[in-house]
Design an enzyme around this catalytic site. Structure first.
Site, short mmCIF file in Angstrom:
data_model
loop_
_atom_site.label_atom_id
_atom_site.label_comp_id
_atom_site.label_asym_id
_atom_site.label_seq_id
_atom_site.Cartn_x
_atom_site.Cartn_y
_atom_site.Cartn_z
N ASP A 21 10.28 -21.76 -29.93
CA ASP A 21 11.41 -22.44 -29.27
C ASP A 21 12.73 -21.87 -29.77
O ASP A 21 12.83 -21.42 -30.92
CB ASP A 21 11.32 -23.95 -29.58
CG ASP A 21 12.16 -24.77 -28.63
OD1 ASP A 21 12.65 -24.22 -27.63
OD2 ASP A 21 12.33 -25.97 -28.90
N GLY A 24 16.73 -19.63 -25.74
CA GLY A 24 17.94 -19.86 -24.95
C GLY A 24 19.16 -20.06 -25.83
O GLY A 24 20.23 -19.47 -25.60
N GLU A 68 5.75 -27.75 -17.64
CA GLU A 68 7.11 -28.25 -17.37
C GLU A 68 8.11 -27.10 -17.18
O GLU A 68 9.14 -27.27 -16.52
CB GLU A 68 7.59 -29.14 -18.53
CG GLU A 68 6.87 -30.48 -18.65
CD GLU A 68 5.48 -30.40 -19.28
OE1 GLU A 68 5.19 -29.40 -19.98
OE2 GLU A 68 4.68 -31.32 -19.04
N ASN A 69 7.81 -25.92 -17.74
CA ASN A 69 8.74 -24.78 -17.61
C ASN A 69 8.92 -24.32 -16.16
O ASN A 69 9.90 -23.66 -15.83
CB ASN A 69 8.29 -23.59 -18.46
CG ASN A 69 8.52 -23.77 -19.95
OD1 ASN A 69 7.83 -23.19 -20.77
ND2 ASN A 69 9.51 -24.59 -20.31
N ARG A 72 12.31 -25.02 -14.58
CA ARG A 72 13.54 -24.30 -14.97
C ARG A 72 14.12 -23.59 -13.73
O ARG A 72 13.42 -23.42 -12.74
CB ARG A 72 13.22 -23.27 -16.04
CG ARG A 72 12.86 -23.95 -17.34
CD ARG A 72 12.86 -22.99 -18.49
NE ARG A 72 12.69 -23.76 -19.71
CZ ARG A 72 12.90 -23.30 -20.92
NH1 ARG A 72 13.28 -22.05 -21.10
NH2 ARG A 72 12.73 -24.06 -21.97
C1 FPP Z 1 11.35 -21.35 -25.62
O1 FPP Z 1 12.71 -21.12 -25.77
C2 FPP Z 1 10.64 -20.17 -25.15
C3 FPP Z 1 9.95 -20.06 -23.98
C4 FPP Z 1 9.86 -21.16 -23.00
C5 FPP Z 1 9.29 -18.81 -23.58
C6 FPP Z 1 8.67 -17.99 -24.67
C7 FPP Z 1 8.43 -16.65 -24.16
C8 FPP Z 1 8.57 -15.50 -24.86
C9 FPP Z 1 8.90 -15.43 -26.29
C10 FPP Z 1 8.40 -14.21 -24.16
C11 FPP Z 1 7.05 -13.76 -23.77
C12 FPP Z 1 5.93 -14.11 -24.65
C13 FPP Z 1 4.78 -13.45 -24.78
C14 FPP Z 1 3.65 -14.10 -25.48
C15 FPP Z 1 4.55 -12.07 -24.28
P1 FPP Z 1 13.73 -21.94 -24.87
O2 FPP Z 1 14.02 -21.12 -23.66
O3 FPP Z 1 13.17 -23.28 -24.59
O4 FPP Z 1 14.98 -22.01 -25.79
P2 FPP Z 1 16.06 -23.19 -25.90
O5 FPP Z 1 15.30 -24.41 -26.35
O6 FPP Z 1 16.99 -22.69 -26.93
O7 FPP Z 1 16.68 -23.34 -24.54
#
Ligand code: FPP
Length: 247
Positions: A21, A24, A68-69, A72
């Site tokens: 996490d 973003g 849930e993603n 987005r």
């Molecule tokens: C959470 O950060 C991250 C994700 C929803 C996606 C994770 C994906 C990757 C790291 C890239 C691809 C992965 C692989 C395994 C190849 P967020 O976007 O929720 O961050 P925030 O909470 O700061 O908004």
């Protein structure tokens, strides 16, 4: 003594699960678009997977995309899917070189076709590897998984291959996406959020939870070692007392 040397190889968790996490927020801090955070998150994925394989961790599960993603903004969802397709494709030779097997859990049929095909291809190409299994949770949520398991069990009752009195914890475990995977002893979540967010709700029942403020793109090998050392210093009682554990 380096952090790596502080890890007791005899007390390694077999399975570590991670909620990656903070991509973003990391990008926002740098004045960049969110996808820049995800792109840098991939570097942390690479480093963590390598470190896990080197240590001999048998299973590493990464929460890459939740049910849930899908809610987005469409632009971010598409960019994330493209990043996944590209990363899986580019990393398959490295997975093979490091003897890492790829698996996926979740509602995989809901993935875009190119993503689904790329994933199946990488799973097939790495299926005989034995050092570490990398499990990607994609379009995954624990409530979806448990609901699915309940439907499958109900169907078996309907067609009389199972009776209600035969149902026990093993029955439920066997109908989850993780049926062949041991429960995680350690779950790590980055970015300072203290939640499980619909991740492996059944499987995390006795897991040690480790929360760090580090944002996922900043999470590197040393941060992973720190989490394992912290885990190794905990006492896992499974409902028993400390005294019972000693005797
Ligand atoms: C959470 O950060 C991250 C994700 C929803 C996606 C994770 C994906 C990757 C790291 C890239 C691809 C992965 C692989 C395994 C190849 P967020 O976007 O929720 O961050 P925030 O909470 O700061 O908004």
């Amino acid at each position: 003594m380096s952090l790596k040397e502080k890890i007791n190889p005899a007390k390694l968790p077999q399975h570590i699960a991670i909620i990656m996490d903070g991509n973003g927020r990391w990008a926002k801090q740098k004045g960049a678009e969110r996808i820049y955070g995800h792109e840098n998150g991939v570097k942390s994925v690479r480093e963590t997977v390598e470190a896990a394989a080197e240590l001999g961790i048998k299973y590493l599960t990464l929460y890459a995309f939740s049910t849930e993603n899908w809610n987005r903004p469409q632009e971010e969802v598409m960019a994330l899917m493209q990043l996944l397709v590209h990363t899986i494709n580019a990393e398959t030779p490295t997975l093979n070189k490091n003897n890492i097997r790829l698996q996926a859990i979740g509602n995989l049929k809901s993935l875009p076709k190119d993503c689904f095909d790329e994933l199946q291809d990488a799973i097939a190409k790495t299926q005989h590897n034995t050092q570490t299994t990398l499990v990607l949770a994609l379009s995954y949520s624990a409530r979806w998984e448990i609901t699915n398991a309940m439907k499958e069990i109900a169907e078996k009752i309907e067609n009389k291959t199972l009776t209600a009195s035969q149902i026990n914890e093993e029955t439920i475990t066997a109908h989850l996406c993780t049926a062949s995977i041991p429960e995680p002893e350690l779950m790590i979540r980055t970015s300072g959020e203290h939640r499980i967010s619909n991740f492996l709700l059944w499987q995390l029942a006795y897991s040690e939870l480790y929360f760090t403020d580090t944002l996922w793109p900043d999470f590197k090998r040393e941060n992973f070692y720190e989490a394992i050392i912290d885990y190794q210093n905990r006492e896992r009682r499974f409902g028993k007392t400390s005294e019972q554990l000693i005797s």
